[in-house]
Design a protein around this motif. Structure first.
Motif, PDB file in Angstrom:
ATOM      1  N   PRO A  56     -88.426  28.288  24.999  1.00 30.64           N
ATOM      2  CA  PRO A  56     -89.266  27.787  23.913  1.00 30.64           C
ATOM      3  C   PRO A  56     -90.332  26.843  24.442  1.00 30.64           C
ATOM      4  CG  PRO A  56     -86.930  27.394  23.490  1.00 30.64           C
ATOM      5  CD  PRO A  56     -87.039  27.897  24.882  1.00 30.64           C
ATOM      6  N   ARG A  57     -91.553  26.985  23.950  1.00 26.99           N
ATOM      7  CA  ARG A  57     -92.621  26.095  24.408  1.00 26.99           C
ATOM      8  C   ARG A  57     -92.472  24.744  23.745  1.00 26.99           C
ATOM      9  NH1 ARG A  57     -97.677  30.127  23.391  1.00 26.99           N
ATOM     10  NH2 ARG A  57     -96.646  31.950  24.252  1.00 26.99           N
ATOM     11  N   LYS A  58     -92.807  23.732  24.495  1.00 29.14           N
ATOM     12  CA  LYS A  58     -92.810  22.391  23.899  1.00 29.14           C
ATOM     13  C   LYS A  58     -93.825  22.372  22.769  1.00 29.14           C
ATOM     14  CE  LYS A  58     -91.900  19.676  28.004  1.00 29.14           C
ATOM     15  NZ  LYS A  58     -92.901  20.161  28.942  1.00 29.14           N
ATOM     16  N   ALA A  59     -93.504  21.657  21.704  1.00 26.07           N
ATOM     17  CA  ALA A  59     -94.378  21.649  20.539  1.00 26.07           C
ATOM     18  C   ALA A  59     -95.767  21.109  20.865  1.00 26.07           C
ATOM     19  CB  ALA A  59     -93.736  20.844  19.423  1.00 26.07           C
ATOM     20  N   MET A  60     -95.826  19.920  21.436  1.00 26.14           N
ATOM     21  CA  MET A  60     -97.127  19.305  21.703  1.00 26.14           C
ATOM     22  C   MET A  60     -97.181  18.827  23.154  1.00 26.14           C
ATOM     23  SD  MET A  60     -99.010  19.143  18.815  1.00 26.14           S
ATOM     24  CE  MET A  60    -100.013  17.668  18.572  1.00 26.14           C
ATOM     25  N   ALA A  61     -98.357  18.893  23.746  1.00 31.89           N
ATOM     26  CA  ALA A  61     -98.547  18.303  25.071  1.00 31.89           C
ATOM     27  C   ALA A  61     -98.682  16.790  24.888  1.00 31.89           C
ATOM     28  CB  ALA A  61     -99.805  18.862  25.708  1.00 31.89           C
ATOM     29  N   GLN A  62     -98.306  16.051  25.917  1.00 33.94           N
ATOM     30  CA  GLN A  62     -98.392  14.593  25.859  1.00 33.94           C
ATOM     31  C   GLN A  62     -99.841  14.133  25.667  1.00 33.94           C
ATOM     32  OE1 GLN A  62     -96.778  12.650  29.324  1.00 33.94           O
ATOM     33  NE2 GLN A  62     -97.086  10.592  28.464  1.00 33.94           N
ATOM     34  N   GLU A  63    -100.013  13.099  24.845  1.00 35.97           N
ATOM     35  CA  GLU A  63    -101.348  12.503  24.700  1.00 35.97           C
ATOM     36  C   GLU A  63    -101.303  11.077  25.228  1.00 35.97           C
ATOM     37  OE1 GLU A  63    -103.536  13.313  21.119  1.00 35.97           O
ATOM     38  OE2 GLU A  63    -102.810  15.388  21.048  1.00 35.97           O
ATOM     39  N   PHE A  64    -102.432  10.613  25.751  1.00 38.53           N
ATOM     40  CA  PHE A  64    -102.517   9.332  26.449  1.00 38.53           C
ATOM     41  C   PHE A  64    -103.458   8.389  25.703  1.00 38.53           C
ATOM     42  CE2 PHE A  64    -101.213  12.649  29.297  1.00 38.53           C
ATOM     43  CZ  PHE A  64    -100.298  12.060  30.158  1.00 38.53           C
ATOM     44  N   THR A  65    -103.677   7.211  26.296  1.00 41.30           N
ATOM     45  CA  THR A  65    -104.573   6.224  25.681  1.00 41.30           C
ATOM     46  C   THR A  65    -105.831   6.079  26.539  1.00 41.30           C
ATOM     47  OG1 THR A  65    -103.752   4.319  26.916  1.00 41.30           O
ATOM     48  CG2 THR A  65    -102.532   4.941  24.919  1.00 41.30           C
ATOM     49  N   GLU A  66    -106.807   5.371  26.007  1.00 39.04           N
ATOM     50  CA  GLU A  66    -108.066   5.122  26.728  1.00 39.04           C
ATOM     51  C   GLU A  66    -107.787   4.487  28.099  1.00 39.04           C
ATOM     52  OE1 GLU A  66    -111.440   5.225  25.348  1.00 39.04           O
ATOM     53  OE2 GLU A  66    -110.868   6.035  23.375  1.00 39.04           O
ATOM     54  N   ALA A  67    -106.735   3.642  28.141  1.00 39.87           N
ATOM     55  CA  ALA A  67    -106.410   2.941  29.397  1.00 39.87           C
ATOM     56  C   ALA A  67    -105.985   3.910  30.499  1.00 39.87           C
ATOM     57  CB  ALA A  67    -105.302   1.926  29.146  1.00 39.87           C
ATOM     58  N   ASP A  68    -105.544   5.085  30.099  1.00 40.60           N
ATOM     59  CA  ASP A  68    -105.056   6.066  31.080  1.00 40.60           C
ATOM     60  C   ASP A  68    -106.162   6.969  31.638  1.00 40.60           C
ATOM     61  OD1 ASP A  68    -102.318   5.311  30.579  1.00 40.60           O
ATOM     62  OD2 ASP A  68    -102.455   6.435  28.702  1.00 40.60           O
ATOM     63  N   LEU A  69    -107.361   6.886  31.072  1.00 38.60           N
ATOM     64  CA  LEU A  69    -108.437   7.809  31.465  1.00 38.60           C
ATOM     65  C   LEU A  69    -108.721   7.753  32.963  1.00 38.60           C
ATOM     66  CD1 LEU A  69    -111.041   7.306  28.574  1.00 38.60           C
ATOM     67  CD2 LEU A  69    -109.663   9.363  29.028  1.00 38.60           C
ATOM     68  N   SER A  70    -108.916   8.897  33.579  1.00 40.99           N
ATOM     69  CA  SER A  70    -109.301   8.927  34.986  1.00 40.99           C
ATOM     70  C   SER A  70    -110.717   8.380  35.101  1.00 40.99           C
ATOM     71  CB  SER A  70    -109.266  10.365  35.509  1.00 40.99           C
ATOM     72  OG  SER A  70    -107.961  10.881  35.394  1.00 40.99           O
ATOM     73  N   PRO A  71    -110.999   7.655  36.196  1.00 43.72           N
ATOM     74  CA  PRO A  71    -112.335   7.061  36.380  1.00 43.72           C
ATOM     75  C   PRO A  71    -113.435   8.118  36.239  1.00 43.72           C
ATOM     76  CG  PRO A  71    -110.887   6.544  38.246  1.00 43.72           C
ATOM     77  CD  PRO A  71    -110.088   7.385  37.315  1.00 43.72           C
ATOM     78  N   GLN A  72    -113.159   9.303  36.754  1.00 46.85           N
ATOM     79  CA  GLN A  72    -114.102  10.392  36.491  1.00 46.85           C
ATOM     80  C   GLN A  72    -113.342  11.696  36.405  1.00 46.85           C
ATOM     81  OE1 GLN A  72    -116.858  10.967  39.942  1.00 46.85           O
ATOM     82  NE2 GLN A  72    -115.755  12.902  40.015  1.00 46.85           N
ATOM     83  N   PHE A  73    -113.903  12.623  35.626  1.00 46.74           N
ATOM     84  CA  PHE A  73    -113.248  13.914  35.477  1.00 46.74           C
ATOM     85  C   PHE A  73    -113.990  14.896  36.370  1.00 46.74           C
ATOM     86  CE2 PHE A  73    -111.478  17.697  33.807  1.00 46.74           C
ATOM     87  CZ  PHE A  73    -110.282  17.337  33.185  1.00 46.74           C
ATOM     88  N   ARG A  74    -113.320  15.325  37.428  1.00 44.91           N
ATOM     89  CA  ARG A  74    -114.008  16.183  38.408  1.00 44.91           C
ATOM     90  C   ARG A  74    -114.268  17.579  37.835  1.00 44.91           C
ATOM     91  NH1 ARG A  74    -110.378  18.477  43.231  1.00 44.91           N
ATOM     92  NH2 ARG A  74    -111.812  20.208  42.901  1.00 44.91           N
ATOM     93  N   SER A  75    -115.090  18.305  38.529  1.00 43.03           N
ATOM     94  CA  SER A  75    -115.377  19.689  38.162  1.00 43.03           C
ATOM     95  C   SER A  75    -114.658  20.590  39.141  1.00 43.03           C
ATOM     96  CB  SER A  75    -116.889  19.925  38.226  1.00 43.03           C
ATOM     97  OG  SER A  75    -117.169  21.308  38.097  1.00 43.03           O
ATOM     98  N   ASN A  76    -114.249  21.744  38.677  1.00 47.14           N
ATOM     99  CA  ASN A  76    -113.614  22.700  39.577  1.00 47.14           C
ATOM    100  C   ASN A  76    -114.060  24.118  39.215  1.00 47.14           C
ATOM    101  OD1 ASN A  76    -111.923  22.954  41.859  1.00 47.14           O
ATOM    102  ND2 ASN A  76    -110.340  23.878  40.570  1.00 47.14           N
ATOM    103  N   GLY A  77    -114.046  25.001  40.202  1.00 46.89           N
ATOM    104  CA  GLY A  77    -114.557  26.354  39.965  1.00 46.89           C
ATOM    105  C   GLY A  77    -116.068  26.268  39.810  1.00 46.89           C
ATOM    106  N   THR A  78    -116.584  27.056  38.883  1.00 50.67           N
ATOM    107  CA  THR A  78    -118.029  27.031  38.652  1.00 50.67           C
ATOM    108  C   THR A  78    -118.462  25.661  38.142  1.00 50.67           C
ATOM    109  OG1 THR A  78    -117.937  29.376  38.062  1.00 50.67           O
ATOM    110  CG2 THR A  78    -119.924  28.163  37.423  1.00 50.67           C
TER     111      THR A  78
END
Ligand code: MTE
Ligand code: MO
Length: 256
Positions: A56-78
């Motif tokens: 069975p799939r987990k109902a919801m994926a974990q959600e985080f707070t603003e404090a958890d944000l990565s300093p930058q969100f990298r790009s991958n692939g194209t």
């Protein structure tokens, strides 16, 4: 590790042979990716019902707070599609962009960015896991795919949602594509994202629209989406495995 995997597989094969597959339901530690396609055949045979029966799939994926944000969100692939039509749209701030939604639907429709932005939205801070071994936490805002589906009204025979992208992946011009089943399509965290970290979605991360499918790995989250099609089978699309990377051998269901 190897021994463990091996004995697990032996156990599963025995379980299947003895018809006690039902016992497997809820057995969280099983890895679908290791054995399932080998035992039952192509990914497409993994119907929604079977998926739920086995793991069975987990109902919801974990959600985080603003404090958890990565300093930058990298790009991958194209990071910038080499496609003249896409480049023309980008040069004009995607004002002429229309997301085409069709296939097995009662009311095919085309959505402008303004149109998408005028629909109800969802914002979520989630962790992106790439199969290559990196993760990043980002804040995404977009239109729930379920809202778009409610407008176009999938026909009863529609089983998968296919995303067609703008970026060519090779010399032949094979375009990136992906697919998910209706369970993930209707999931509340599945959104057509047009913002990342409170900014208009950058081209490097899939502008103007990319999908978030939070219970699966990064390669499922198609960027540069130009069209969405509801289908009964993806056997005739690309090489038939349900996505660009799936056609190269990756799993169709890339659960985290
Ligand atoms: N159209 C398109 N979608 C894509 C890709 C791509 O190359 N083209 N790469 C995938 C992979 S492997 C990952 S990890 C994520 C990367 O998203 P990001 O560029 O926002 O980090 O997008 C996925 N979606
Ligand atoms: Mo990835």
């Amino acid at each position: 590790m190897t021994t463990n995997k091996h004995s697990r597989r032996t156990f599963l094969l025995r379980a299947l042979a003895s018809g006690s597959v039902l016992l497997l339901a809820g057995c969280e530690r099983l890895s679908r990716s290791e054995w399932f396609p080998k035992v039952l055949g192509s990914a497409e045979k993994l119907t929604q019902a079977t998926q739920h029966l086995i793991a069975p799939r987990k109902a919801m994926a974990q959600e985080f707070t603003e404090a958890d944000l990565s300093p930058q969100f990298r790009s991958n692939g194209t990071s910038n599609p080499e496609n003249p039509q896409y480049q023309a749209l980008a040069a004009n701030g995607f004002a002429d962009y229309r997301l085409q939604v069709g296939g097995l639907v009662a009311h095919p429709a085309a959505f402008s960015l303004t149109g998408l932005r005028s629909l109800p939205s969802r914002t979520q801070i989630t962790r992106h896991d790439c199969v290559e071994g990196w993760s990043a936490i980002g804040k995404w805002k977009g239109t729930p795919l379920s809202v778009v589906l409610d407008q176009v009204q999938p026909k009863p025979e529609a089983r998968y949602v296919v995303f067609y992208c703008a970026d060519p992946m090779d010399e032949q011009g094979t375009l990136y594509y992906e697919s998910i089943d209706m369970d993930d399509a209707r999931h509340p965290q599945t959104i057509l994202a047009y913002e990342l970290n409170d900014q208009t979605l950058p081209i490097a991360n899939g502008a103007p629209v990319r999908v978030r499918i939070e219970r699966q790995l990064g390669y499922k989250m198609a960027k540069y989406i130009m069209g969405i099609q509801l289908v009964n089978s993806f056997a005739d699309i690309g090489d038939g495995k349900g996505g660009y990377w799936e056609d190269q051998g990756y799993e169709w269901y890339a659960g985290i």
